[in-house]
Scaffold this active site. Structure first.
Site, PDB file in Angstrom:
ATOM      1  N   GLU A  96      34.762  55.883  51.371  1.00 16.92           N
ATOM      2  CA  GLU A  96      34.015  56.198  52.587  1.00 16.92           C
ATOM      3  C   GLU A  96      34.775  57.185  53.464  1.00 16.92           C
ATOM      4  O   GLU A  96      36.003  57.244  53.438  1.00 16.92           O
ATOM      5  CB  GLU A  96      33.804  54.922  53.408  1.00 16.92           C
ATOM      6  N   CYS A 121      42.291  48.318  48.977  1.00 15.94           N
ATOM      7  CA  CYS A 121      43.563  48.174  49.696  1.00 15.94           C
ATOM      8  C   CYS A 121      44.193  46.828  49.360  1.00 15.94           C
ATOM      9  O   CYS A 121      43.504  45.808  49.308  1.00 15.94           O
ATOM     10  CB  CYS A 121      43.361  48.287  51.201  1.00 15.94           C
ATOM     11  N   CYS A 125      44.229  42.682  54.975  1.00 18.80           N
ATOM     12  CA  CYS A 125      43.916  42.295  56.369  1.00 18.80           C
ATOM     13  C   CYS A 125      42.623  41.476  56.357  1.00 18.80           C
ATOM     14  O   CYS A 125      41.647  41.845  55.714  1.00 18.80           O
ATOM     15  CB  CYS A 125      43.774  43.536  57.242  1.00 18.80           C
ATOM     16  N   SER A 204      47.665  56.411  60.289  1.00 19.33           N
ATOM     17  CA  SER A 204      47.551  55.068  60.843  1.00 19.33           C
ATOM     18  C   SER A 204      48.010  54.043  59.808  1.00 19.33           C
ATOM     19  O   SER A 204      47.517  54.048  58.675  1.00 19.33           O
ATOM     20  CB  SER A 204      46.088  54.823  61.218  1.00 19.33           C
ATOM     21  N   ASN A 303      34.328  45.681  65.206  1.00 20.39           N
ATOM     22  CA  ASN A 303      33.057  45.529  64.504  1.00 20.39           C
ATOM     23  C   ASN A 303      33.018  44.116  63.927  1.00 20.39           C
ATOM     24  O   ASN A 303      34.033  43.628  63.425  1.00 20.39           O
ATOM     25  CB  ASN A 303      32.954  46.536  63.350  1.00 20.39           C
ATOM     26  N   CYS A 346      35.816  50.579  58.028  1.00 21.55           N
ATOM     27  CA  CYS A 346      36.024  51.037  56.661  1.00 21.55           C
ATOM     28  C   CYS A 346      35.647  49.978  55.630  1.00 21.55           C
ATOM     29  O   CYS A 346      35.877  48.802  55.817  1.00 21.55           O
ATOM     30  CB  CYS A 346      37.456  51.492  56.479  1.00 21.55           C
TER      31      CYS A 346
END
Ligand code: SF4
Length: 368
Positions: A96, A121, A125, A204, A303, A346
């Site tokens: 994305e 990833c 998280c 980031s 979000n 994301c």
């Protein structure tokens, strides 16, 4: 005879393209021309390089191509000011990207893009849709740069300004793919390419302290943003497993090394989750952690990721949190959460495309 796979020209920087042209027996200036086709004009194929002869294009095409990123899906929100792309890579993986338009002062518009660096990833998280896509693989330099070139082309084709800012904050942890990310930054900064200034590029990280220290000694005057999300080890650990390897004390030591070496302020991202990290005591802990440090805090109305059980903070809570920081002289901004109506966080569009989220899409399909 086995056919050799074609290599992606977007993986190469100016020096490498120039060396390639010399190897092909061409004059050196051809290197600049090919680089400009690939990394400034955003050519989609070698055939477009019309200042090369037909023979030269043929010669180049025998070993190289411009690997396609296929636009699988795209959505727009915020009245057309936020566009989200879902790209399919050559191996079928998808990533994305988000493109955001901001009207600026003095007619200087800011066009920012948030790019992916991995197809999933491994950082895990808990609030992140990308983590739910699995570990994925690293993107190549060409796949990273390609996102920016194609989004830039999209912008120009729609009568909008070119990209001015790049944020490495899409799918993936940029420091986990640092070699490719670093080379992509250098290519984007090249004066004969898109010529995006270092200060307009932000990396980031979820907090890979060793890499932050490495960045401190490298000569890249880019912006660093660190996803903090809590100033309490226990809460941060529950949100971000990376905190186990790099607890707050270790992370902040690395951040201090970065600011000491570079003199640059770090932006700390803090997504506010209702009753998880948005209470008065959480704000006070953040004040104690960042007080006296060269820091800027981005408060992000998160979000919702309902399947993970995280919900956005109430507006009054966000205001109260920001007020506490401000009163204690911590520079803070409440970020406008762009693209909430198209689920710009994301990994969410990819998840839905994979059938991972059956929720109806409320965004509007972008015209491509
Ligand atoms: S928030 Fe970033 S680092 Fe964490 S799992 Fe998602 S993509 Fe990875």
């Amino acid at each position: 005879m086995l056919m050799q796979a074609l290599q992606d020209l977007r993986n190469l920087n100016k020096e490498e393209i120039t060396a390639l042209c010399r190897e092909l027996g061409w004059q050196s200036f051809r290197g600049g021309q090919v680089f400009s086709w690939v990394h400034a004009k955003g050519a989609a194929s070698i055939e477009e390089m019309t200042n090369l002869s037909r023979e030269q294009r043929q010669q180049l095409s025998e070993q190289y191509e411009i690997a396609p990123l296929v636009l699988l899906d795209s959505w727009q929100g915020d009245g057309g000011d936020t566009i989200k792309f879902l790209w399919q890579l050559a191996d079928g993986n998808t990533v994305e990207q988000v493109l955001m338009f901001y009207a600026g002062e003095n007619s200087r518009d800011r066009v920012s893009t948030c790019v992916s660096t991995q197809t999933g990833c491994a950082m895990g998280c808990k609030f992140c849709a990308t983590a739910m896509c699995g570990r994925g693989r690293n993107l190549t330099v060409g796949e990273i740069v390609g996102q920016i070139l194609l989004a830039n082309g999209w912008s120009r084709n729609h009568g909008k300004p070119s990209i001015t800012n790049v944020v490495y904050m899409g799918m993936g942890e940029p420091f986990a793919n640092w070699d490719n990310v670093k080379k992509s930054l250098q290519i984007l900064n090249d004066k004969n390419g898109l010529n995006i200034g270092w200060r307009r590029m932000t990396v980031s990280t979820c907090g890979l302290a060793d890499k932050i220290k490495e960045l401190a000694v490298e000569e890249f005057p880019l912006e660093l943003s660190v996803s903090l999300h809590s100033a309490d080890d226990e809460i941060r650990m529950a949100l971000m497993p990376i905190n186990k390897k790099y607890p707050l004390a270790v992370l902040m030591q690395a951040c201090d090394a970065f600011t000491e070496k570079t003199g640059r302020r770090i932006t700390y991202e803090y997504a506010l989750f209702r009753d998880v990290n948005d209470r008065r005591e959480d704000a006070e802990k953040l004040v104690r952690l960042l007080g006296g440090r060269l820091a800027f805090v981005n408060l992000i109305p998160a979000n919702p990721v309902e399947e993970a059980g995280f919900f956005p903070s109430k507006r009054e809570r966000i205001k109260e949190f920001a007020d506490i920081l401000e009163k204690n002289h911590i520079a803070v901004a409440v970020r406008v959460s762009r693209g909430q109506d198209i689920e710009a966080a994301c990994g969410q569009l990819k998840r839905r495309n994979q059938g991972g989220d059956p929720k109806e899409n409320v965004g509007k399909k972008a015209e491509v």
